[in-house]
Scaffold this motif. Structure first.
Motif, mmCIF file in Angstrom:
data_model
loop_
_atom_site.group_PDB
_atom_site.id
_atom_site.type_symbol
_atom_site.label_atom_id
_atom_site.label_comp_id
_atom_site.label_asym_id
_atom_site.label_seq_id
_atom_site.Cartn_x
_atom_site.Cartn_y
_atom_site.Cartn_z
ATOM 1 N N ILE A 5 38.537 44.117 66.702
ATOM 2 C CA ILE A 5 38.562 42.821 67.391
ATOM 3 C C ILE A 5 37.428 41.927 66.883
ATOM 4 O O ILE A 5 37.619 40.730 66.635
ATOM 5 N N ILE A 6 36.238 42.528 66.725
ATOM 6 C CA ILE A 6 35.097 41.763 66.185
ATOM 7 C C ILE A 6 35.425 41.276 64.776
ATOM 8 O O ILE A 6 35.170 40.120 64.420
ATOM 9 N N ARG A 7 36.014 42.164 63.987
ATOM 10 C CA ARG A 7 36.356 41.803 62.613
ATOM 11 C C ARG A 7 37.353 40.654 62.567
ATOM 12 O O ARG A 7 37.242 39.758 61.723
ATOM 13 N N LYS A 8 38.315 40.664 63.454
ATOM 14 C CA LYS A 8 39.368 39.646 63.438
ATOM 15 C C LYS A 8 38.904 38.318 64.010
ATOM 16 O O LYS A 8 39.228 37.251 63.480
ATOM 17 N N ASN A 9 38.124 38.358 65.080
ATOM 18 C CA ASN A 9 37.788 37.131 65.807
ATOM 19 C C ASN A 9 36.386 36.595 65.518
ATOM 20 O O ASN A 9 36.102 35.432 65.818
ATOM 21 N N PHE A 10 35.531 37.423 64.968
ATOM 22 C CA PHE A 10 34.156 36.995 64.657
ATOM 23 C C PHE A 10 33.827 37.451 63.233
ATOM 24 O O PHE A 10 32.938 38.270 63.006
ATOM 25 N N SER A 11 34.593 36.889 62.286
ATOM 26 C CA SER A 11 34.549 37.374 60.907
ATOM 27 C C SER A 11 33.162 37.271 60.287
ATOM 28 O O SER A 11 32.697 38.182 59.609
ATOM 29 N N SER A 12 32.502 36.148 60.492
ATOM 30 C CA SER A 12 31.186 35.959 59.888
ATOM 31 C C SER A 12 30.188 36.978 60.427
ATOM 32 O O SER A 12 29.410 37.563 59.668
ATOM 33 N N LEU A 13 30.206 37.203 61.741
ATOM 34 C CA LEU A 13 29.331 38.203 62.348
ATOM 35 C C LEU A 13 29.635 39.584 61.792
ATOM 36 O O LEU A 13 28.716 40.346 61.443
#
Length: 353
Positions: free
Chosen positions: A334-342
């Motif tokens: 989910i982090i990878r998909k929605n907060f790509s830069s982070l």
């Protein structure tokens, strides 16, 4: 004798090929040949290759082969190359104008058998923006034993996992009969063979190779979730066999080599957890197989890093609980998909851990 043979394997890259070729032609260093090897493309890549040959006949040789895969194509290039040194370039990437000059100066001045550079990850169209994330190195020259003692570092930061950030001495490859194997994820196999008996390695802090991360035709994007762990495992076992042949007896080095595979385990389970083709029950079953695999158990138990975040995830995975591993991996997805830069920033920090 030509100084550098640039081997460009081409397969269905009509969208990118002109850009890659122009970046080569624009190099400040000019003593090279470009070997464009069309691996049976079904788009207009072959025609584009021929037009580039007509436009730049002095530099360019074009070969049209039936589709045999990238390993065969690169090996074909090694065999027909006329240069003293070999540079592999992927046709969907590009290089800044002084890249080849700096690699050539380094390999000749240090009499190295290989020069390894950093590179820049290019992630296009993430939230409408292009993100660039460099993988930097420090300038250093290694003799055999010193490089072996630092092998884990270049394994973990992925600079050993690819062939295109390097300049290879062709005579060294030929003398040691080093070629790409016909396997999935062949690059690390190749470089493991290259460094197995190498004596002179030069590292330079250059990030001018622009690694384009969004080509749908790339090998990584064609590997299914169910096969991913098997390919990663076989790849690691091959590199581990080379590492073990050195008999270093260094616990820190051992733990960092196993850390490389622990990160691959996390990657594989993360992909499974977010798969669109597998049922929840099947996902848990496949995750359990990974966690129960003997090499997974060994890697998770022996790996060590400076990353508190990774150490926490590894500790959770050691429990061998598929539901818990799924939950953690799903959150990562989910982090990878929605907060790509982070996600990209965290990933780069982990690679350095």
């Amino acid at each position: 004798m030509i100084s550098i043979s640039i081997i460009v394997p081409v397969y269905n890259v009509e969208e990118y090929l002109d850009r890659a070729f122009e970046s080569i032609i624009s190099q400040s260093f000019k003593d090279f040949e470009i070997l464009i090897i069309d691996d049976g493309s079904t788009d207009s890549s072959g025609k584009i290759s021929d037009s580039l040959k007509k436009k730049y006949p002095t530099f360019t040789r074009v070969f049209h082969n039936k589709n045999n895969g990238v390993s065969y194509t690169r090996n074909f290039g090694i065999n027909v190359a006329l240069g003293k040194y070999i540079f592999f370039m992927d046709p969907d990437d590009y290089i800044e104008s002084n890249f080849l000059c700096e690699l050539f100066q380094e390999i000749t001045s240090k009499k190295a058998q290989i020069v390894i550079a950093g590179f820049t990850n290019v992630y296009p169209k993430i939230n409408g923006k292009v993100y660039k994330r460099p993988v930097s190195l420090r300038n250093i020259f290694y003799h055999k034993e010193d490089f072996r003692n630092n092998f884990y570092f270049y394994l973990n930061n992925t600079t050993l996992a690819v062939p295109w950030n390097k300049l290879y001495e062709r005579e060294y490859l030929i003398r040691n009969k080093i070629l790409f194997k016909k396997v999935e994820m062949e690059d690390l196999y190749f470089n493991s063979d290259v460094v197995k008996d190498i004596s002179r390695v030069s590292i330079i802090n250059n990030i001018d190779y622009q690694y384009f991360r969004n080509n749908a035709n790339s090998q990584m994007n064609r590997i299914s979730d169910l096969n991913f762990f098997r390919f990663r495992k076989n790849q690691f076992l091959y590199s581990l066999s080379v590492y073990k042949s050195w008999k270093l007896n260094d616990k820190k080095s051992d733990s960092r080599v196993y850390y490389f595979f622990a990160c691959r385990i996390i990657e594989c389970i993360q992909l499974l957890s977010f798969s669109n083709t597998l049922s929840f029950t099947r996902k848990l079953s496949e995750i359990k197989k990974i966690l129960d695999d003997p090499i997974s158990i060994e890697a998770l138990s022996k790996s060590e890093s400076n990353s508190v975040f990774l150490n926490l995830i590894i500790s959770i995975f050691k429990m061998k609980s598929a539901p818990l591993a799924f939950f953690v991996s799903f959150i990562i997805s989910i982090i990878r998909k929605n907060f790509s830069s982070l996600f990209l920033n965290i990933k780069l920090k982990i690679m350095k851990a």
